[in-house]
Design a protein around this motif. Structure first.
Motif, PDB file in Angstrom:
ATOM      1  N   ARG A 141      92.818 -21.471  40.047  1.00  0.00           N
ATOM      2  CA  ARG A 141      92.488 -20.856  41.326  1.00  0.00           C
ATOM      3  C   ARG A 141      92.135 -19.372  41.131  1.00  0.00           C
ATOM      4  N   ARG A 142      91.237 -18.892  41.961  1.00  0.00           N
ATOM      5  CA  ARG A 142      90.847 -17.488  41.907  1.00  0.00           C
ATOM      6  C   ARG A 142      92.003 -16.592  42.339  1.00  0.00           C
ATOM      7  N   VAL A 143      91.922 -15.343  41.907  1.00  0.00           N
ATOM      8  CA  VAL A 143      92.906 -14.343  42.328  1.00  0.00           C
ATOM      9  C   VAL A 143      92.508 -13.832  43.711  1.00  0.00           C
ATOM     10  N   LEU A 144      93.385 -14.058  44.677  1.00  0.00           N
ATOM     11  CA  LEU A 144      93.121 -13.622  46.044  1.00  0.00           C
ATOM     12  C   LEU A 144      94.064 -12.510  46.496  1.00  0.00           C
ATOM     13  N   ASN A 145      95.197 -12.367  45.800  1.00  0.00           N
ATOM     14  CA  ASN A 145      96.142 -11.314  46.151  1.00  0.00           C
ATOM     15  C   ASN A 145      96.951 -10.943  44.913  1.00  0.00           C
ATOM     16  N   ARG A 146      97.830  -9.983  45.039  1.00  0.00           N
ATOM     17  CA  ARG A 146      98.598  -9.500  43.884  1.00  0.00           C
ATOM     18  C   ARG A 146      99.485 -10.581  43.294  1.00  0.00           C
ATOM     19  N   ASP A 198      91.005 -39.252  37.777  1.00  0.00           N
ATOM     20  CA  ASP A 198      89.890 -38.755  36.972  1.00  0.00           C
ATOM     21  C   ASP A 198      89.862 -37.233  37.051  1.00  0.00           C
ATOM     22  N   SER A 199      88.917 -36.631  36.355  1.00  0.00           N
ATOM     23  CA  SER A 199      88.849 -35.169  36.294  1.00  0.00           C
ATOM     24  C   SER A 199      88.664 -34.540  37.667  1.00  0.00           C
ATOM     25  N   GLU A 200      87.906 -35.208  38.534  1.00  0.00           N
ATOM     26  CA  GLU A 200      87.707 -34.684  39.883  1.00  0.00           C
ATOM     27  C   GLU A 200      89.022 -34.597  40.640  1.00  0.00           C
ATOM     28  N   ASP A 201      89.884 -35.604  40.455  1.00  0.00           N
ATOM     29  CA  ASP A 201      91.184 -35.583  41.129  1.00  0.00           C
ATOM     30  C   ASP A 201      91.990 -34.366  40.695  1.00  0.00           C
ATOM     31  N   LEU A 202      91.965 -34.071  39.390  1.00  0.00           N
ATOM     32  CA  LEU A 202      92.734 -32.929  38.892  1.00  0.00           C
ATOM     33  C   LEU A 202      92.153 -31.609  39.403  1.00  0.00           C
ATOM     34  N   ILE A 203      90.837 -31.517  39.484  1.00  0.00           N
ATOM     35  CA  ILE A 203      90.222 -30.309  40.043  1.00  0.00           C
ATOM     36  C   ILE A 203      90.630 -30.149  41.506  1.00  0.00           C
ATOM     37  N   ASP A 204      90.641 -31.252  42.238  1.00  0.00           N
ATOM     38  CA  ASP A 204      91.086 -31.209  43.633  1.00  0.00           C
ATOM     39  C   ASP A 204      92.518 -30.693  43.728  1.00  0.00           C
ATOM     40  N   GLN A 205      93.360 -31.142  42.809  1.00  0.00           N
ATOM     41  CA  GLN A 205      94.765 -30.722  42.838  1.00  0.00           C
ATOM     42  C   GLN A 205      94.909 -29.232  42.530  1.00  0.00           C
ATOM     43  N   VAL A 206      94.068 -28.723  41.648  1.00  0.00           N
ATOM     44  CA  VAL A 206      94.082 -27.283  41.387  1.00  0.00           C
ATOM     45  C   VAL A 206      93.691 -26.530  42.656  1.00  0.00           C
ATOM     46  N   GLU A 219      79.771 -28.959  33.406  1.00  0.00           N
ATOM     47  CA  GLU A 219      78.839 -29.391  34.449  1.00  0.00           C
ATOM     48  C   GLU A 219      79.595 -29.895  35.674  1.00  0.00           C
ATOM     49  N   LEU A 220      80.632 -30.704  35.433  1.00  0.00           N
ATOM     50  CA  LEU A 220      81.441 -31.200  36.547  1.00  0.00           C
ATOM     51  C   LEU A 220      82.160 -30.050  37.245  1.00  0.00           C
ATOM     52  N   ALA A 221      82.639 -29.080  36.470  1.00  0.00           N
ATOM     53  CA  ALA A 221      83.333 -27.930  37.052  1.00  0.00           C
ATOM     54  C   ALA A 221      82.387 -27.101  37.921  1.00  0.00           C
ATOM     55  N   ARG A 222      81.144 -26.913  37.464  1.00  0.00           N
ATOM     56  CA  ARG A 222      80.172 -26.169  38.275  1.00  0.00           C
ATOM     57  C   ARG A 222      79.903 -26.871  39.597  1.00  0.00           C
ATOM     58  N   LEU A 223      79.794 -28.191  39.525  1.00  0.00           N
ATOM     59  CA  LEU A 223      79.586 -28.963  40.749  1.00  0.00           C
ATOM     60  C   LEU A 223      80.796 -28.847  41.673  1.00  0.00           C
ATOM     61  N   ALA A 224      81.993 -28.971  41.103  1.00  0.00           N
ATOM     62  CA  ALA A 224      83.217 -28.902  41.905  1.00  0.00           C
ATOM     63  C   ALA A 224      83.347 -27.556  42.609  1.00  0.00           C
ATOM     64  N   ASN A 230      87.367 -21.625  46.022  1.00  0.00           N
ATOM     65  CA  ASN A 230      88.589 -20.923  45.615  1.00  0.00           C
ATOM     66  C   ASN A 230      88.985 -21.180  44.164  1.00  0.00           C
ATOM     67  N   ILE A 231      88.172 -21.966  43.415  1.00  0.00           N
ATOM     68  CA  ILE A 231      88.511 -22.195  42.009  1.00  0.00           C
ATOM     69  C   ILE A 231      87.727 -21.258  41.109  1.00  0.00           C
ATOM     70  N   ASP A 232      88.283 -21.013  39.929  1.00  0.00           N
ATOM     71  CA  ASP A 232      87.667 -20.166  38.911  1.00  0.00           C
ATOM     72  C   ASP A 232      87.394 -21.036  37.689  1.00  0.00           C
ATOM     73  N   ILE A 233      86.176 -20.966  37.147  1.00  0.00           N
ATOM     74  CA  ILE A 233      85.810 -21.802  35.998  1.00  0.00           C
ATOM     75  C   ILE A 233      85.207 -20.954  34.880  1.00  0.00           C
ATOM     76  N   SER A 234      85.611 -19.700  34.797  1.00  0.00           N
ATOM     77  CA  SER A 234      84.962 -18.744  33.899  1.00  0.00           C
ATOM     78  C   SER A 234      85.481 -18.783  32.458  1.00  0.00           C
ATOM     79  N   VAL A 235      86.656 -19.385  32.218  1.00  0.00           N
ATOM     80  CA  VAL A 235      87.261 -19.347  30.883  1.00  0.00           C
ATOM     81  C   VAL A 235      86.889 -20.608  30.101  1.00  0.00           C
TER      82      VAL A 235
END
Length: 497
Positions: A141-146, A198-206, A219-224, A230-235
Protein backbone atom coordinates in the motif's frame (compact mmCIF):
# COMPACT_ATOMS: atom_id res chain seq x y z
CA UNK A 1 35.38 -63.64 -79.13
CA UNK A 2 31.73 -63.49 -80.09
CA UNK A 3 30.26 -60.14 -80.99
CA UNK A 4 26.83 -59.31 -79.54
CA UNK A 5 23.95 -60.04 -81.75
CA UNK A 6 22.75 -56.98 -83.55
CA UNK A 7 19.40 -55.70 -82.18
CA UNK A 8 16.52 -55.45 -84.55
CA UNK A 9 15.05 -52.05 -85.37
CA UNK A 10 11.90 -52.99 -83.44
CA UNK A 11 13.87 -53.86 -80.33
CA UNK A 12 15.81 -50.62 -80.57
CA UNK A 13 12.59 -48.68 -80.76
CA UNK A 14 11.25 -50.45 -77.65
CA UNK A 15 14.46 -49.79 -75.73
CA UNK A 16 14.48 -46.16 -76.83
CA UNK A 17 10.86 -45.80 -75.76
CA UNK A 18 11.61 -47.27 -72.34
CA UNK A 19 14.58 -44.93 -71.92
CA UNK A 20 12.48 -41.95 -72.92
CA UNK A 21 9.74 -42.98 -70.49
CA UNK A 22 12.29 -43.38 -67.70
CA UNK A 23 13.84 -40.01 -68.45
CA UNK A 24 10.38 -38.39 -68.62
CA UNK A 25 9.45 -40.00 -65.30
CA UNK A 26 12.65 -38.73 -63.68
CA UNK A 27 12.09 -35.25 -65.07
CA UNK A 28 8.43 -35.26 -63.97
CA UNK A 29 9.36 -36.40 -60.46
CA UNK A 30 12.04 -33.72 -60.29
CA UNK A 31 9.62 -31.08 -61.51
CA UNK A 32 6.97 -32.15 -59.02
CA UNK A 33 9.55 -32.17 -56.27
CA UNK A 34 10.72 -28.70 -57.29
CA UNK A 35 7.11 -27.50 -57.48
CA UNK A 36 6.40 -28.98 -54.04
CA UNK A 37 9.45 -27.22 -52.60
CA UNK A 38 8.35 -23.97 -54.21
CA UNK A 39 4.75 -24.43 -53.02
CA UNK A 40 6.02 -25.11 -49.51
CA UNK A 41 8.25 -22.04 -49.68
CA UNK A 42 5.33 -19.90 -50.83
CA UNK A 43 3.09 -21.38 -48.11
CA UNK A 44 5.69 -20.61 -45.46
CA UNK A 45 6.09 -17.03 -46.61
CA UNK A 46 2.46 -16.13 -47.33
CA UNK A 47 0.01 -14.83 -44.77
CA UNK A 48 -2.94 -17.01 -43.79
CA UNK A 49 -6.28 -16.23 -45.45
CA UNK A 50 -7.86 -16.18 -41.97
CA UNK A 51 -5.74 -15.50 -38.90
CA UNK A 52 -6.48 -18.29 -36.41
CA UNK A 53 -5.52 -17.08 -32.96
CA UNK A 54 -5.39 -19.06 -29.73
CA UNK A 55 -5.06 -17.63 -26.24
CA UNK A 56 -5.84 -18.28 -22.62
CA UNK A 57 -8.61 -16.25 -21.04
CA UNK A 58 -7.24 -13.83 -18.45
CA UNK A 59 -7.03 -10.29 -17.12
CA UNK A 60 -4.48 -9.12 -19.71
CA UNK A 61 -5.12 -11.55 -22.59
CA UNK A 62 -8.83 -11.92 -23.36
CA UNK A 63 -12.12 -11.60 -21.52
CA UNK A 64 -15.71 -10.59 -22.20
CA UNK A 65 -17.10 -7.56 -20.37
CA UNK A 66 -20.60 -6.21 -20.98
CA UNK A 67 -20.80 -8.61 -23.94
CA UNK A 68 -17.76 -6.92 -25.52
CA UNK A 69 -14.58 -8.90 -26.26
CA UNK A 70 -11.67 -7.22 -24.50
CA UNK A 71 -8.09 -7.74 -23.34
CA UNK A 72 -4.78 -6.00 -23.98
CA UNK A 73 -3.26 -8.82 -26.07
CA UNK A 74 -6.56 -9.40 -27.89
CA UNK A 75 -6.87 -5.76 -28.92
CA UNK A 76 -3.27 -5.74 -30.12
CA UNK A 77 -3.69 -8.77 -32.36
CA UNK A 78 -6.96 -7.36 -33.67
CA UNK A 79 -4.99 -4.26 -34.62
CA UNK A 80 -2.52 -6.47 -36.51
CA UNK A 81 -5.32 -8.34 -38.29
CA UNK A 82 -6.72 -5.02 -39.45
CA UNK A 83 -3.27 -4.00 -40.68
CA UNK A 84 -2.85 -7.12 -42.84
CA UNK A 85 -6.55 -7.02 -43.83
CA UNK A 86 -7.35 -10.52 -42.70
CA UNK A 87 -10.37 -11.82 -40.80
CA UNK A 88 -9.54 -13.29 -37.40
CA UNK A 89 -10.93 -16.26 -35.49
CA UNK A 90 -10.23 -16.67 -31.78
CA UNK A 91 -10.03 -19.93 -29.85
CA UNK A 92 -9.69 -20.16 -26.06
CA UNK A 93 -7.37 -22.87 -24.76
CA UNK A 94 -7.59 -24.26 -21.23
CA UNK A 95 -3.84 -24.09 -20.61
CA UNK A 96 -0.59 -23.13 -22.29
CA UNK A 97 0.24 -26.75 -23.15
CA UNK A 98 -2.92 -27.00 -25.23
CA UNK A 99 -2.16 -23.68 -26.93
CA UNK A 100 1.37 -24.81 -27.81
CA UNK A 101 0.09 -28.12 -29.21
CA UNK A 102 -2.43 -26.32 -31.42
CA UNK A 103 0.30 -24.03 -32.76
CA UNK A 104 2.87 -26.81 -33.31
CA UNK A 105 0.31 -28.93 -35.23
CA UNK A 106 -0.69 -25.84 -37.21
CA UNK A 107 -4.32 -26.04 -36.17
CA UNK A 108 -3.82 -22.46 -34.97
CA UNK A 109 -1.60 -19.82 -36.57
CA UNK A 110 -0.64 -17.76 -33.53
CA UNK A 111 -0.77 -17.77 -29.74
CA UNK A 112 -1.09 -14.32 -28.14
CA UNK A 113 -0.63 -15.44 -24.54
CA UNK A 114 2.95 -14.22 -24.06
CA UNK A 115 5.46 -16.98 -23.28
CA UNK A 116 8.95 -16.73 -21.85
CA UNK A 117 11.58 -16.91 -24.60
CA UNK A 118 13.98 -19.73 -23.69
CA UNK A 119 16.60 -21.63 -25.65
CA UNK A 120 14.71 -24.93 -25.37
CA UNK A 121 11.37 -23.44 -26.45
CA UNK A 122 12.98 -21.82 -29.51
CA UNK A 123 13.62 -25.30 -30.90
CA UNK A 124 9.88 -25.93 -31.40
CA UNK A 125 8.33 -22.46 -31.52
CA UNK A 126 8.95 -19.29 -33.48
CA UNK A 127 8.68 -16.26 -31.20
CA UNK A 128 7.31 -13.16 -32.85
CA UNK A 129 5.41 -9.92 -32.45
CA UNK A 130 5.59 -7.45 -29.55
CA UNK A 131 8.24 -8.14 -26.93
CA UNK A 132 7.62 -7.48 -23.25
CA UNK A 133 10.12 -7.42 -20.43
CA UNK A 134 8.19 -8.50 -17.37
CA UNK A 135 9.65 -9.26 -13.98
CA UNK A 136 8.27 -9.53 -10.48
CA UNK A 137 7.29 -6.56 -8.37
CA UNK A 138 6.40 -6.00 -4.73
CA UNK A 139 2.78 -4.98 -4.16
CA UNK A 140 2.22 -2.88 -1.04
CA UNK A 141 0.00 0.00 0.00
CA UNK A 142 1.09 3.57 -0.67
CA UNK A 143 2.21 5.84 2.13
CA UNK A 144 -0.71 8.09 3.00
CA UNK A 145 0.28 9.25 6.48
CA UNK A 146 3.13 9.07 8.99
CA UNK A 147 1.90 5.79 10.42
CA UNK A 148 2.37 4.15 7.00
CA UNK A 149 6.05 5.16 6.75
CA UNK A 150 7.30 2.37 9.04
CA UNK A 151 5.49 -0.24 6.94
CA UNK A 152 6.68 1.03 3.56
CA UNK A 153 9.45 -0.97 1.81
CA UNK A 154 11.77 1.07 -0.41
CA UNK A 155 13.98 -1.74 -1.75
CA UNK A 156 14.30 -5.51 -1.40
CA UNK A 157 16.49 -5.26 1.71
CA UNK A 158 13.48 -3.83 3.50
CA UNK A 159 11.73 -7.21 3.17
CA UNK A 160 13.95 -8.76 5.84
CA UNK A 161 11.89 -9.75 8.88
CA UNK A 162 8.68 -8.81 7.04
CA UNK A 163 5.85 -11.22 6.20
CA UNK A 164 5.19 -11.65 2.50
CA UNK A 165 2.11 -13.60 1.40
CA UNK A 166 2.59 -15.71 -1.73
CA UNK A 167 1.00 -18.53 -3.68
CA UNK A 168 2.56 -21.93 -3.05
CA UNK A 169 4.62 -23.18 -5.97
CA UNK A 170 4.63 -19.82 -7.74
CA UNK A 171 7.53 -18.11 -9.48
CA UNK A 172 7.36 -15.50 -6.70
CA UNK A 173 7.99 -18.13 -4.00
CA UNK A 174 11.10 -19.34 -5.83
CA UNK A 175 12.36 -15.77 -6.20
CA UNK A 176 11.89 -14.92 -2.50
CA UNK A 177 13.74 -18.08 -1.46
CA UNK A 178 16.70 -17.01 -3.59
CA UNK A 179 16.45 -13.44 -2.31
CA UNK A 180 16.81 -14.67 1.28
CA UNK A 181 20.04 -16.43 0.34
CA UNK A 182 21.36 -13.33 -1.43
CA UNK A 183 20.49 -11.01 1.46
CA UNK A 184 21.68 -13.41 4.15
CA UNK A 185 18.61 -12.86 6.29
CA UNK A 186 15.07 -14.06 6.86
CA UNK A 187 11.93 -13.08 5.01
CA UNK A 188 8.82 -14.49 6.63
CA UNK A 189 6.98 -16.28 3.86
CA UNK A 190 3.29 -17.08 4.25
CA UNK A 191 2.19 -19.54 1.55
CA UNK A 192 -1.42 -19.93 0.47
CA UNK A 193 -2.81 -22.71 -1.77
CA UNK A 194 -2.93 -21.75 -5.44
CA UNK A 195 -5.96 -23.96 -6.12
CA UNK A 196 -8.29 -21.59 -4.24
CA UNK A 197 -6.54 -18.22 -4.73
CA UNK A 198 -4.67 -16.39 -7.46
CA UNK A 199 -2.37 -13.38 -7.66
CA UNK A 200 -5.29 -11.01 -8.18
CA UNK A 201 -6.83 -12.17 -4.90
CA UNK A 202 -3.60 -11.38 -3.05
CA UNK A 203 -3.36 -7.94 -4.66
CA UNK A 204 -6.95 -7.30 -3.59
CA UNK A 205 -6.03 -8.27 -0.04
CA UNK A 206 -3.11 -5.84 -0.04
CA UNK A 207 -5.36 -3.04 -1.29
CA UNK A 208 -7.98 -3.85 1.37
CA UNK A 209 -5.38 -3.97 4.16
CA UNK A 210 -5.83 -7.69 4.87
CA UNK A 211 -2.14 -8.38 4.14
CA UNK A 212 0.78 -5.97 3.79
CA UNK A 213 2.86 -7.46 0.98
CA UNK A 214 2.66 -9.83 -1.96
CA UNK A 215 4.61 -10.27 -5.18
CA UNK A 216 3.11 -10.32 -8.67
CA UNK A 217 4.08 -10.17 -12.32
CA UNK A 218 4.64 -6.57 -13.35
CA UNK A 219 2.03 -6.56 -16.10
CA UNK A 220 -0.68 -7.85 -13.77
CA UNK A 221 0.42 -5.39 -11.09
CA UNK A 222 0.19 -2.46 -13.53
CA UNK A 223 -3.31 -3.53 -14.46
CA UNK A 224 -4.31 -3.96 -10.81
CA UNK A 225 -3.12 -0.43 -10.01
CA UNK A 226 -5.78 0.96 -12.33
CA UNK A 227 -8.36 -0.65 -10.04
CA UNK A 228 -6.55 0.15 -6.79
CA UNK A 229 -4.80 3.55 -6.84
CA UNK A 230 -3.79 2.99 -3.21
CA UNK A 231 -1.23 0.29 -4.06
CA UNK A 232 2.47 0.82 -4.78
CA UNK A 233 4.26 -1.38 -7.34
CA UNK A 234 7.56 0.48 -7.67
CA UNK A 235 9.92 -2.05 -6.01
CA UNK A 236 11.20 -4.71 -8.41
CA UNK A 237 12.15 -8.04 -6.87
CA UNK A 238 13.00 -10.20 -9.87
CA UNK A 239 14.89 -10.12 -13.14
CA UNK A 240 12.76 -9.35 -16.16
CA UNK A 241 11.91 -12.14 -18.60
CA UNK A 242 11.46 -11.72 -22.34
CA UNK A 243 7.86 -12.56 -23.24
CA UNK A 244 6.50 -12.83 -26.78
CA UNK A 245 3.71 -14.32 -28.85
CA UNK A 246 4.60 -17.47 -30.76
CA UNK A 247 3.79 -19.33 -33.94
CA UNK A 248 4.99 -22.48 -35.70
CA UNK A 249 8.42 -22.35 -37.38
CA UNK A 250 6.47 -23.12 -40.57
CA UNK A 251 4.76 -19.69 -40.50
CA UNK A 252 7.79 -17.66 -41.56
CA UNK A 253 5.75 -15.07 -43.46
CA UNK A 254 3.41 -14.46 -40.55
CA UNK A 255 6.33 -14.10 -38.15
CA UNK A 256 8.08 -11.67 -40.49
CA UNK A 257 4.95 -9.54 -40.87
CA UNK A 258 4.41 -9.51 -37.11
CA UNK A 259 8.01 -8.50 -36.41
CA UNK A 260 7.88 -5.66 -38.93
CA UNK A 261 4.57 -4.47 -37.46
CA UNK A 262 5.87 -4.72 -33.88
CA UNK A 263 8.89 -2.48 -34.64
CA UNK A 264 6.74 0.57 -35.25
CA UNK A 265 3.64 -0.14 -33.18
CA UNK A 266 4.80 1.63 -29.96
CA UNK A 267 4.80 4.95 -31.81
CA UNK A 268 1.32 4.52 -33.26
CA UNK A 269 -1.69 6.31 -31.80
CA UNK A 270 -3.85 3.17 -31.83
CA UNK A 271 -1.32 1.28 -29.71
CA UNK A 272 -1.00 4.13 -27.23
CA UNK A 273 -4.78 4.23 -26.89
CA UNK A 274 -4.93 0.50 -26.15
CA UNK A 275 -2.06 0.65 -23.66
CA UNK A 276 -3.60 3.61 -21.86
CA UNK A 277 -6.97 1.86 -21.71
CA UNK A 278 -5.61 -1.16 -19.86
CA UNK A 279 -2.65 0.14 -17.87
CA UNK A 280 -3.28 3.83 -17.19
CA UNK A 281 -6.99 4.67 -17.09
CA UNK A 282 -8.67 4.38 -13.70
CA UNK A 283 -10.99 1.38 -13.97
CA UNK A 284 -13.21 2.84 -11.28
CA UNK A 285 -14.08 5.87 -13.36
CA UNK A 286 -17.16 4.08 -14.71
CA UNK A 287 -18.41 3.87 -11.14
CA UNK A 288 -18.59 5.94 -8.06
CA UNK A 289 -16.23 5.83 -5.11
CA UNK A 290 -15.80 2.51 -3.36
CA UNK A 291 -16.73 4.17 -0.08
CA UNK A 292 -20.39 4.17 0.83
CA UNK A 293 -22.15 7.42 1.87
CA UNK A 294 -22.59 8.24 5.52
CA UNK A 295 -26.12 9.42 4.76
CA UNK A 296 -28.54 8.92 1.84
CA UNK A 297 -28.24 12.54 0.77
CA UNK A 298 -24.45 12.51 0.58
CA UNK A 299 -24.59 11.10 -2.94
CA UNK A 300 -27.30 13.49 -4.09
CA UNK A 301 -25.83 16.29 -6.24
CA UNK A 302 -25.63 19.76 -4.74
CA UNK A 303 -26.36 22.92 -6.68
CA UNK A 304 -28.94 23.84 -9.28
CA UNK A 305 -27.29 22.54 -12.43
CA UNK A 306 -25.42 19.54 -13.80
CA UNK A 307 -23.61 19.55 -17.14
CA UNK A 308 -21.56 21.84 -19.34
CA UNK A 309 -22.06 24.01 -22.36
CA UNK A 310 -25.29 23.52 -24.29
CA UNK A 311 -26.29 20.41 -22.32
CA UNK A 312 -27.14 21.71 -18.88
CA UNK A 313 -29.66 19.92 -16.66
CA UNK A 314 -31.46 21.68 -13.84
CA UNK A 315 -31.73 19.88 -10.50
CA UNK A 316 -35.00 20.81 -8.81
CA UNK A 317 -34.86 18.61 -5.73
CA UNK A 318 -35.34 14.87 -5.40
CA UNK A 319 -32.28 12.84 -6.41
CA UNK A 320 -31.19 14.19 -9.78
CA UNK A 321 -32.25 16.30 -12.76
CA UNK A 322 -33.35 13.06 -14.44
CA UNK A 323 -35.91 11.84 -11.90
CA UNK A 324 -38.81 12.39 -14.30
CA UNK A 325 -37.12 10.15 -16.88
CA UNK A 326 -36.41 7.48 -14.25
CA UNK A 327 -40.04 7.52 -13.09
CA UNK A 328 -41.41 7.17 -16.62
CA UNK A 329 -39.09 4.36 -17.70
CA UNK A 330 -39.28 2.47 -14.37
CA UNK A 331 -43.02 2.02 -14.98
CA UNK A 332 -42.18 -0.14 -18.02
CA UNK A 333 -39.86 -2.25 -15.92
CA UNK A 334 -41.78 -2.61 -12.70
CA UNK A 335 -38.79 -1.51 -10.60
CA UNK A 336 -38.72 1.43 -8.19
CA UNK A 337 -37.45 4.47 -10.05
CA UNK A 338 -34.87 5.05 -7.32
CA UNK A 339 -33.12 1.86 -8.43
CA UNK A 340 -32.63 3.28 -11.92
CA UNK A 341 -31.29 6.45 -10.32
CA UNK A 342 -28.80 4.41 -8.31
CA UNK A 343 -27.58 2.63 -11.45
CA UNK A 344 -27.17 5.98 -13.19
CA UNK A 345 -25.06 7.38 -10.37
CA UNK A 346 -22.94 4.23 -10.31
CA UNK A 347 -22.35 4.39 -14.05
CA UNK A 348 -21.87 8.11 -14.58
CA UNK A 349 -22.19 10.13 -11.36
CA UNK A 350 -25.21 11.67 -13.15
CA UNK A 351 -22.92 13.02 -15.91
CA UNK A 352 -24.84 12.26 -19.12
CA UNK A 353 -21.94 12.75 -21.54
CA UNK A 354 -19.34 10.65 -19.72
CA UNK A 355 -17.46 7.88 -21.57
CA UNK A 356 -15.81 5.26 -19.38
CA UNK A 357 -12.58 3.30 -19.91
CA UNK A 358 -14.52 0.33 -21.32
CA UNK A 359 -16.36 2.47 -23.87
CA UNK A 360 -19.60 2.54 -21.85
CA UNK A 361 -21.37 5.80 -22.66
CA UNK A 362 -23.78 8.21 -21.13
CA UNK A 363 -25.96 8.39 -18.06
CA UNK A 364 -26.58 4.63 -17.82
CA UNK A 365 -23.20 3.39 -19.08
CA UNK A 366 -24.41 1.71 -22.28
CA UNK A 367 -21.92 -0.01 -24.58
CA UNK A 368 -22.18 1.09 -28.24
CA UNK A 369 -22.97 -2.45 -29.41
CA UNK A 370 -25.82 -2.70 -26.90
CA UNK A 371 -27.07 0.68 -28.08
CA UNK A 372 -27.16 -0.59 -31.67
CA UNK A 373 -29.19 -3.63 -30.62
CA UNK A 374 -31.81 -1.34 -29.09
CA UNK A 375 -31.78 1.24 -31.88
CA UNK A 376 -29.49 3.95 -30.53
CA UNK A 377 -26.33 5.36 -32.08
CA UNK A 378 -23.19 6.23 -30.13
CA UNK A 379 -24.15 9.88 -30.21
CA UNK A 380 -27.74 9.22 -29.10
CA UNK A 381 -26.49 7.31 -26.06
CA UNK A 382 -25.30 10.64 -24.66
CA UNK A 383 -28.94 11.82 -24.53
CA UNK A 384 -30.32 10.99 -21.05
CA UNK A 385 -33.77 10.04 -22.38
CA UNK A 386 -32.29 7.63 -24.89
CA UNK A 387 -29.80 6.25 -22.37
CA UNK A 388 -32.44 5.41 -19.77
CA UNK A 389 -34.79 3.99 -22.41
CA UNK A 390 -32.06 1.68 -23.74
CA UNK A 391 -31.06 0.68 -20.20
CA UNK A 392 -34.63 -0.36 -19.39
CA UNK A 393 -34.95 -2.28 -22.67
CA UNK A 394 -31.70 -4.06 -21.84
CA UNK A 395 -32.72 -4.83 -18.24
CA UNK A 396 -36.07 -6.22 -19.40
CA UNK A 397 -34.28 -8.58 -21.79
CA UNK A 398 -31.85 -9.67 -19.09
CA UNK A 399 -34.62 -10.30 -16.58
CA UNK A 400 -36.31 -12.75 -18.94
CA UNK A 401 -33.12 -14.88 -18.86
CA UNK A 402 -33.33 -15.35 -15.10
CA UNK A 403 -36.99 -16.18 -14.49
CA UNK A 404 -35.88 -19.26 -12.53
CA UNK A 405 -34.79 -16.91 -9.73
CA UNK A 406 -37.76 -15.80 -7.59
CA UNK A 407 -38.74 -12.14 -7.80
CA UNK A 408 -37.15 -9.89 -5.23
CA UNK A 409 -33.69 -8.73 -4.26
CA UNK A 410 -32.01 -11.96 -5.40
CA UNK A 411 -33.26 -11.60 -8.97
CA UNK A 412 -32.57 -7.85 -8.97
CA UNK A 413 -28.99 -8.51 -7.82
CA UNK A 414 -28.42 -11.08 -10.57
CA UNK A 415 -29.88 -8.71 -13.18
CA UNK A 416 -27.69 -5.85 -11.91
CA UNK A 417 -24.62 -8.10 -12.12
CA UNK A 418 -25.61 -9.07 -15.67
CA UNK A 419 -26.09 -5.42 -16.58
CA UNK A 420 -22.58 -4.71 -15.35
CA UNK A 421 -20.70 -7.76 -16.65
CA UNK A 422 -22.93 -9.36 -19.27
CA UNK A 423 -25.48 -12.20 -18.87
CA UNK A 424 -23.07 -14.90 -20.08
CA UNK A 425 -20.95 -14.53 -16.94
CA UNK A 426 -23.99 -14.89 -14.67
CA UNK A 427 -25.06 -17.99 -16.57
CA UNK A 428 -21.53 -19.32 -15.96
CA UNK A 429 -21.86 -18.50 -12.26
CA UNK A 430 -25.16 -20.38 -12.02
CA UNK A 431 -23.64 -23.44 -13.70
CA UNK A 432 -20.66 -23.25 -11.33
CA UNK A 433 -23.05 -22.95 -8.38
CA UNK A 434 -24.90 -26.06 -9.50
CA UNK A 435 -21.66 -28.00 -9.99
CA UNK A 436 -20.03 -27.02 -6.70
CA UNK A 437 -23.07 -27.16 -4.45
CA UNK A 438 -23.98 -23.49 -4.06
CA UNK A 439 -27.50 -22.09 -4.30
CA UNK A 440 -28.55 -21.38 -7.87
CA UNK A 441 -31.40 -19.07 -6.85
CA UNK A 442 -29.84 -17.00 -4.06
CA UNK A 443 -27.45 -14.12 -4.65
CA UNK A 444 -25.68 -13.90 -1.27
CA UNK A 445 -23.87 -17.13 -0.44
CA UNK A 446 -24.77 -18.59 -3.81
CA UNK A 447 -24.42 -17.00 -7.24
CA UNK A 448 -22.36 -14.12 -5.85
CA UNK A 449 -19.78 -16.56 -4.46
CA UNK A 450 -19.28 -18.42 -7.73
CA UNK A 451 -19.22 -15.17 -9.68
CA UNK A 452 -16.27 -14.08 -7.53
CA UNK A 453 -14.53 -17.37 -8.34
CA UNK A 454 -14.50 -16.51 -12.04
CA UNK A 455 -11.29 -14.54 -11.58
CA UNK A 456 -9.46 -17.81 -10.78
CA UNK A 457 -8.14 -20.02 -13.58
CA UNK A 458 -9.44 -23.19 -11.94
CA UNK A 459 -12.99 -21.90 -12.31
CA UNK A 460 -13.01 -19.79 -15.45
CA UNK A 461 -11.34 -22.69 -17.27
CA UNK A 462 -13.90 -25.14 -15.89
CA UNK A 463 -15.81 -26.87 -18.73
CA UNK A 464 -19.12 -25.40 -17.49
CA UNK A 465 -17.76 -21.86 -17.95
CA UNK A 466 -18.25 -20.51 -21.45
CA UNK A 467 -17.48 -16.81 -21.06
CA UNK A 468 -14.01 -17.18 -19.52
CA UNK A 469 -12.30 -14.81 -17.11
CA UNK A 470 -14.18 -12.16 -15.15
CA UNK A 471 -13.09 -9.90 -12.34
CA UNK A 472 -16.07 -11.13 -10.36
CA UNK A 473 -15.27 -9.37 -7.12
CA UNK A 474 -15.61 -6.03 -8.91
CA UNK A 475 -19.04 -7.01 -10.21
CA UNK A 476 -20.11 -8.11 -6.73
CA UNK A 477 -18.99 -4.75 -5.37
CA UNK A 478 -20.99 -3.00 -8.12
CA UNK A 479 -24.16 -4.79 -7.01
CA UNK A 480 -23.48 -4.06 -3.36
CA UNK A 481 -22.99 -0.35 -4.01
CA UNK A 482 -26.04 0.02 -6.27
CA UNK A 483 -28.29 -1.72 -3.75
CA UNK A 484 -26.92 0.25 -0.78
CA UNK A 485 -27.39 3.56 -2.57
CA UNK A 486 -30.86 2.52 -3.78
CA UNK A 487 -31.94 1.90 -0.17
CA UNK A 488 -30.57 5.31 0.78
CA UNK A 489 -32.48 6.93 -2.07
CA UNK A 490 -35.69 5.18 -0.97
CA UNK A 491 -35.30 6.58 2.53
CA UNK A 492 -34.58 10.05 1.19
CA UNK A 493 -37.58 10.16 -1.16
CA UNK A 494 -40.15 8.13 0.79
CA UNK A 495 -41.71 11.22 2.33
CA UNK A 496 -42.02 12.92 -1.06
CA UNK A 497 -43.57 10.13 -3.15
Amino acid sequence: MRLPKRLSPTTLLVVAGLLLALISSILLTHRRHTEAIEADRIARTKLPDTLRVVTLSGATTFFVYRDEPMGYQYELVRLFAERIRRPMKLYLAHDLDEAERLVRTRQMDLCITPRAVTQSSKEELLFTGPEELSGLTLVQRRVLNREDTARYVRDVTGLLDRTVTLLAGSRAEERIQRLQEQLGGTINIKLLPSDTLDSEDLIDQVADGVIDYTIADQELARLAKTYYPNIDISVEVGFAQRLRWFTSPYNEGLAKALDEWAKNIPQEKAFKTIYRKYFELNKNEDTSSAEQPQSPTERIPKGPKIGRGERTYVHEGGISPFDTIFRKEAARLGWPWQLLASIAYQESNFKPTVIGWSGARGLMGIMPRTGQIYGASKEELLDPKVSVRVAVDCIRSIEKMFKSIPEGDDRISVVLASYNAGPAHLQDAIRLAQKYGYSTTKWAGGIEETLRLKSEAKYYNDPVCRAGYLRGKGVARYVEQVMARYNGYLEHTSSKD
